[in-house]
Design a protein around this motif. Structure first.
Motif, mmCIF file in Angstrom:
data_model
loop_
_atom_site.group_PDB
_atom_site.id
_atom_site.type_symbol
_atom_site.label_atom_id
_atom_site.label_comp_id
_atom_site.label_asym_id
_atom_site.label_seq_id
_atom_site.Cartn_x
_atom_site.Cartn_y
_atom_site.Cartn_z
ATOM 1 N N LYS A 178 -3.424 -2.899 -1.613
ATOM 2 C CA LYS A 178 -3.968 -1.991 -0.597
ATOM 3 C C LYS A 178 -2.937 -1.740 0.513
ATOM 4 O O LYS A 178 -2.769 -0.611 0.985
ATOM 5 C CB LYS A 178 -5.243 -2.567 -0.001
ATOM 6 N N VAL A 179 -2.279 -2.823 0.946
ATOM 7 C CA VAL A 179 -1.265 -2.685 2.004
ATOM 8 C C VAL A 179 -0.101 -1.835 1.497
ATOM 9 O O VAL A 179 0.416 -0.961 2.215
ATOM 10 C CB VAL A 179 -0.773 -4.067 2.470
ATOM 11 N N SER B 108 11.629 -5.460 6.415
ATOM 12 C CA SER B 108 10.555 -6.407 6.742
ATOM 13 C C SER B 108 9.777 -6.628 5.449
ATOM 14 O O SER B 108 9.932 -5.872 4.489
ATOM 15 C CB SER B 108 9.629 -5.876 7.840
ATOM 16 N N HIS B 109 8.946 -7.656 5.410
ATOM 17 C CA HIS B 109 8.150 -7.884 4.205
ATOM 18 C C HIS B 109 6.677 -7.647 4.510
ATOM 19 O O HIS B 109 6.187 -7.980 5.588
ATOM 20 C CB HIS B 109 8.381 -9.298 3.647
ATOM 21 N N TYR B 110 5.981 -7.059 3.547
ATOM 22 C CA TYR B 110 4.579 -6.703 3.802
ATOM 23 C C TYR B 110 3.592 -7.687 3.206
ATOM 24 O O TYR B 110 2.390 -7.597 3.465
ATOM 25 C CB TYR B 110 4.282 -5.278 3.324
ATOM 26 N N ASP B 111 4.044 -8.644 2.396
ATOM 27 C CA ASP B 111 3.116 -9.653 1.871
ATOM 28 C C ASP B 111 2.856 -10.726 2.915
ATOM 29 O O ASP B 111 3.657 -10.926 3.840
ATOM 30 C CB ASP B 111 3.681 -10.293 0.604
ATOM 31 N N SER B 112 1.733 -11.426 2.791
ATOM 32 C CA SER B 112 1.405 -12.538 3.683
ATOM 33 C C SER B 112 1.238 -13.800 2.848
ATOM 34 O O SER B 112 1.278 -13.749 1.612
ATOM 35 C CB SER B 112 0.111 -12.258 4.456
ATOM 36 N N GLU C 163 -6.793 -8.619 6.247
ATOM 37 C CA GLU C 163 -7.101 -9.859 5.532
ATOM 38 C C GLU C 163 -5.828 -10.370 4.873
ATOM 39 O O GLU C 163 -4.805 -9.678 4.839
ATOM 40 C CB GLU C 163 -8.195 -9.619 4.493
ATOM 41 N N ALA C 164 -5.894 -11.566 4.361
ATOM 42 C CA ALA C 164 -4.738 -12.140 3.671
ATOM 43 C C ALA C 164 -4.359 -11.266 2.485
ATOM 44 O O ALA C 164 -5.234 -10.779 1.757
ATOM 45 C CB ALA C 164 -5.044 -13.560 3.217
ATOM 46 N N HIS C 165 -3.058 -11.057 2.293
ATOM 47 C CA HIS C 165 -2.605 -10.181 1.205
ATOM 48 C C HIS C 165 -1.338 -10.739 0.551
ATOM 49 O O HIS C 165 -0.263 -10.130 0.648
ATOM 50 C CB HIS C 165 -2.372 -8.754 1.712
ATOM 51 N N PRO C 166 -1.464 -11.885 -0.101
ATOM 52 C CA PRO C 166 -0.296 -12.470 -0.778
ATOM 53 C C PRO C 166 0.143 -11.624 -1.958
ATOM 54 O O PRO C 166 -0.625 -10.789 -2.469
ATOM 55 C CB PRO C 166 -0.805 -13.841 -1.222
ATOM 56 N N VAL C 167 1.373 -11.837 -2.396
ATOM 57 C CA VAL C 167 1.922 -11.090 -3.518
ATOM 58 C C VAL C 167 1.006 -11.227 -4.737
ATOM 59 O O VAL C 167 0.477 -12.294 -5.029
ATOM 60 C CB VAL C 167 3.342 -11.585 -3.856
ATOM 61 N N GLY C 168 0.785 -10.118 -5.437
ATOM 62 C CA GLY C 168 -0.027 -10.135 -6.644
ATOM 63 C C GLY C 168 -1.508 -9.953 -6.431
ATOM 64 O O GLY C 168 -2.261 -9.796 -7.392
ATOM 65 N N ASP D 228 -0.147 0.490 -0.799
ATOM 66 C CA ASP D 228 -0.594 1.885 -0.865
ATOM 67 C C ASP D 228 -0.622 2.521 0.519
ATOM 68 O O ASP D 228 -0.280 3.703 0.684
ATOM 69 C CB ASP D 228 -1.978 1.968 -1.510
ATOM 70 N N TYR D 229 -1.032 1.747 1.514
ATOM 71 C CA TYR D 229 -1.078 2.265 2.883
ATOM 72 C C TYR D 229 0.326 2.628 3.358
ATOM 73 O O TYR D 229 0.539 3.699 3.955
ATOM 74 C CB TYR D 229 -1.710 1.240 3.821
ATOM 75 N N ILE D 230 1.289 1.754 3.111
ATOM 76 C CA ILE D 230 2.673 2.012 3.517
ATOM 77 C C ILE D 230 3.187 3.287 2.849
ATOM 78 O O ILE D 230 3.816 4.141 3.494
ATOM 79 C CB ILE D 230 3.576 0.808 3.162
ATOM 80 N N MET D 231 2.913 3.438 1.566
ATOM 81 C CA MET D 231 3.376 4.616 0.833
ATOM 82 C C MET D 231 2.744 5.889 1.379
ATOM 83 O O MET D 231 3.406 6.926 1.518
ATOM 84 C CB MET D 231 3.071 4.448 -0.656
ATOM 85 N N ARG D 232 1.454 5.833 1.723
ATOM 86 C CA ARG D 232 0.777 7.010 2.267
ATOM 87 C C ARG D 232 1.368 7.409 3.621
ATOM 88 O O ARG D 232 1.579 8.597 3.897
ATOM 89 C CB ARG D 232 -0.733 6.750 2.414
ATOM 90 N N GLU D 233 1.616 6.413 4.470
ATOM 91 C CA GLU D 233 2.157 6.704 5.794
ATOM 92 C C GLU D 233 3.545 7.325 5.701
ATOM 93 O O GLU D 233 3.884 8.226 6.473
ATOM 94 C CB GLU D 233 2.211 5.409 6.626
ATOM 95 N N ILE D 234 4.353 6.842 4.766
ATOM 96 C CA ILE D 234 5.686 7.420 4.580
ATOM 97 C C ILE D 234 5.571 8.857 4.082
ATOM 98 O O ILE D 234 6.267 9.766 4.560
ATOM 99 C CB ILE D 234 6.507 6.563 3.589
ATOM 100 N N ALA D 235 4.680 9.079 3.120
ATOM 101 C CA ALA D 235 4.501 10.423 2.549
ATOM 102 C C ALA D 235 4.002 11.404 3.596
ATOM 103 O O ALA D 235 4.411 12.587 3.600
ATOM 104 C CB ALA D 235 3.531 10.355 1.368
ATOM 105 N N GLU D 236 3.135 10.961 4.509
ATOM 106 C CA GLU D 236 2.601 11.846 5.546
ATOM 107 C C GLU D 236 3.685 12.313 6.515
ATOM 108 O O GLU D 236 3.527 13.324 7.207
ATOM 109 C CB GLU D 236 1.482 11.139 6.312
ATOM 110 N N LEU D 237 4.795 11.585 6.571
ATOM 111 C CA LEU D 237 5.917 11.985 7.420
ATOM 112 C C LEU D 237 6.852 12.948 6.695
ATOM 113 O O LEU D 237 7.876 13.367 7.241
ATOM 114 C CB LEU D 237 6.702 10.739 7.868
#
Length: 568
Positions: free
Chosen positions: A74-75, A128-132, A63-68, A77-86
């Motif tokens: 959620k996005v 890259s940027h993760y906000d939309s 879904e749309a995920h603009p800054v703030g 947190d997902y990025i942080m989890r994926e990095i930590a799992e590596l």
């Protein structure tokens, strides 16, 4: 009667062969836009796989995920989890900012991780940027790049690299490059030797290396060697650096950090809309982004990056996914050489009574007149096409989507206009053919090639190759024809013109397609600028040209006796 039939058939076959060569060359020139083959999930432990990284995109572009926003968090947190799992450390730098549209004290959170090198010269920074935007889920812009970076991390995190590798996921890019600006403020930049930024302005198509830092010679040389499917042109470098558009790359470029900027731009009508969703994303674009990241890190991650600035280069991709490149400093010497060739051609043609200066001036004037006429007619035809196509029935398929925007970026409509432009000029030639003579028309067209080569050479050197090489081929070919006294042989003139025109097609058709993808319908009227160049081949598609023993001359005082009987 039988002889006449076979003569007509022979002429028709010649014209068909020329048209087939043009068509095949055009199709071949567009092969550079093919995305790499999608690697299956089974190969994901060895090579970058778009199928494997697709799982990231499904979460990021839900879904749309603009800054703030809560969705943005959620996005993150997902990025942080994926990095930590590596097994890597995910660092989040928080700050608070005011948004351009008035919202105050909005939390901004950049996420980055570092893979330490064994003998770091300077680090390679991948961004890259993760906000939309708030109007769409941002699957293309910039979810694909985020997914490609996460999957690339999985592939490289177990390898040894000379240099440190930093993966930065910025926040707030859509709100004014806020995350990149914050990163620059809070982190030492002297340790970064190279930045690789990944973006999108659509949802499909190949990943284009569309922007570099200044003094890009080193980067271009190694980019050409590092990747299997490089797509780049110095035309985009010349144009983009003069435009007000910005990406995160702009912030690092302003700080003097060398780098490369990548984006795919197909289906630009979906950009920043609800249609920038996972359903419209091309998996081939994801594959291309990912292959770039892995290949470039494997190369630059193991090179000394302390001093990587070299003089700018002219560069472009040709069929076969080969990048041709050479230093900008040879552009002017090459133009001087072509000037000498042009003078040799003119002197020979005038001394052999092949042309007269008066008729050449008149032919040149006609070609000049065709430029504004063609631009005007293209504009009128565009307005008619838009009126006919933009009917309410289409709105059903696009719901809230503006169909005019779709037309602006329609590759089918653009292709139709390219063909229409060619047919329009052919029709104008047929109507006025009695005013034209082939040698005068050819050399007048060559002079326009020369003018375009001069303009680009002095003001847009990265774009000079578009006209320099077609001009070089036709000048060399015609000098040979005129010095061997083959000017009375139509096939010799046709081969010379065809060689130049096919080179023009290979070089400029991909640029027109890129411009259409980037700028939309605005490029359509400007096709008229190319009208003088197209006239180099149009006479050779005329049945009357092949069937007439004598050419039509505007200046009736020109001796129509065979060339071989003239004495100079």
């Amino acid at each position: 009667m039988t002889k006449t039939f076979f003569e007509k058939l022979k002429i028709l076959i010649r014209i068909i062969i020329i048209l087939l060569l043009i068509g095949i060359t055009g199709i071949s020139s567009l092969s550079i836009f093919n995305t790499p083959a999608i690697k299956p999930l089974e190969l994901s432990s060895e090579e970058f796989s778009a199928e494997s990284s697709w799982r990231h995109l499904e979460v990021i572009a839900m879904e749309a995920h603009p800054v703030g926003s809560a969705e943005n968090l959620k996005v993150r947190d997902y990025i942080m989890r994926e990095i930590a799992e590596l097994g890597l450390e995910a660092v989040t730098q928080y700050s608070y900012t005011n948004l351009p549209w008035g919202e105050n004290d909005v939390e901004l959170g950049n996420v980055f991780t570092r893979i330490k090198g064994y003998d770091n010269s300077k680090a390679v920074l991948v961004v890259s940027h993760y906000d939309s935007v708030s109007t769409g889920p941002g699957a293309g812009d910039d979810g694909v790049a985020v997914a490609a970076m996460l999957e690339s991390l999985k592939l490289i995190q177990g390898k040894r690299f000379k240099n440190d590798l930093i993966f930065l996921f910025t926040d707030g890019e859509e709100a004014g490059l806020l995350g990149a600006k914050e990163f620059v403020k809070r982190n030492p930049l002297d340790e970064i030797g190279l930045v690789l930024n990944f973006e999108a302005r659509g949802t499909s198509g190949p990943s284009i290396m569309f922007e570099t830092s200044n003094d890009n010679g080193f980067l271009i040389r190694h980019f050409a060697r590092a990747v299997d499917a490089p797509l780049a042109t110095s035309v985009s470098y010349e144009i983009y650096r003069r435009m007000p558009n910005d990406t995160d790359f702009s912030i690092f470029n302003q700080e003097g950090i060398p780098g490369l900027n990548f984006a795919f731009i197909g289906d630009g009508m979906y950009y920043h809309t609800i249609f920038d969703n996972i359903e419209n994303v091309d998996m081939g674009s994801l594959q291309h982004h990912g292959e770039y990241i892995v290949s470039l890190l494997n190369r630059f991650g193991n090179m000394d990056l302390d001093n990587i600035r070299e003089e700018d280069r002219v560069y472009f991709t040709v069929p076969g996914k080969i990048i041709v490149h050479y230093p900008v400093k040879i552009v002017i010497p090459l133009l001087i050489l072509l000037t000498a060739f042009l003078l040799i051609l003119l002197i020979r043609a005038i001394n052999k009574n092949i042309i007269t200066s008066k008729s050449l001036a008149i032919h040149f004037s006609w070609l000049t007149l065709f430029i504004p006429l063609s631009i005007f007619l293209n504009y009128i035809i565009w307005q008619i096409a838009k009126f006919i196509l933009e009917i309410p029935a289409y709105e059903y398929y696009f719901h809230e989507f503006n169909f005019t925007k779709y037309l602006y970026y329609s590759s089918e409509l653009f292709s139709a206009f390219v063909v229409a432009e060619f047919l329009l000029l052919y029709l104008l030639y047929i109507l006025l053919r009695k005013r034209f003579e082939l040698n005068h028309l050819t050399i007048a067209s060559i002079i326009w090639f020369y003018i375009f080569a001069l303009i680009t050479g002095f003001f847009l050197p990265g774009a000079s190759y578009l006209f320099t090489w077609p001009l070089a081929f036709v000048l060399v070919a015609l000098i040979i024809v005129y010095y061997r006294d083959y000017q009375d042989k139509k096939i010799a003139l046709t081969i010379s013109a065809l060689l130049s025109f096919l080179t023009l097609v290979v070089l400029i058709l991909p640029i027109l397609v890129l411009f259409n993808e980037a700028l939309g319908y605005m490029i359509i009227p400007l096709l008229g600028l190319l009208s003088p160049l197209i006239f180099i081949i149009i006479p050779h598609l005329d049945y009357a040209y092949w069937s007439q023993r004598k050419e039509y001359y505007m200046d009736k005082e020109i001796d129509l006796a065979p060339i071989s009987s003239r004495e100079v």
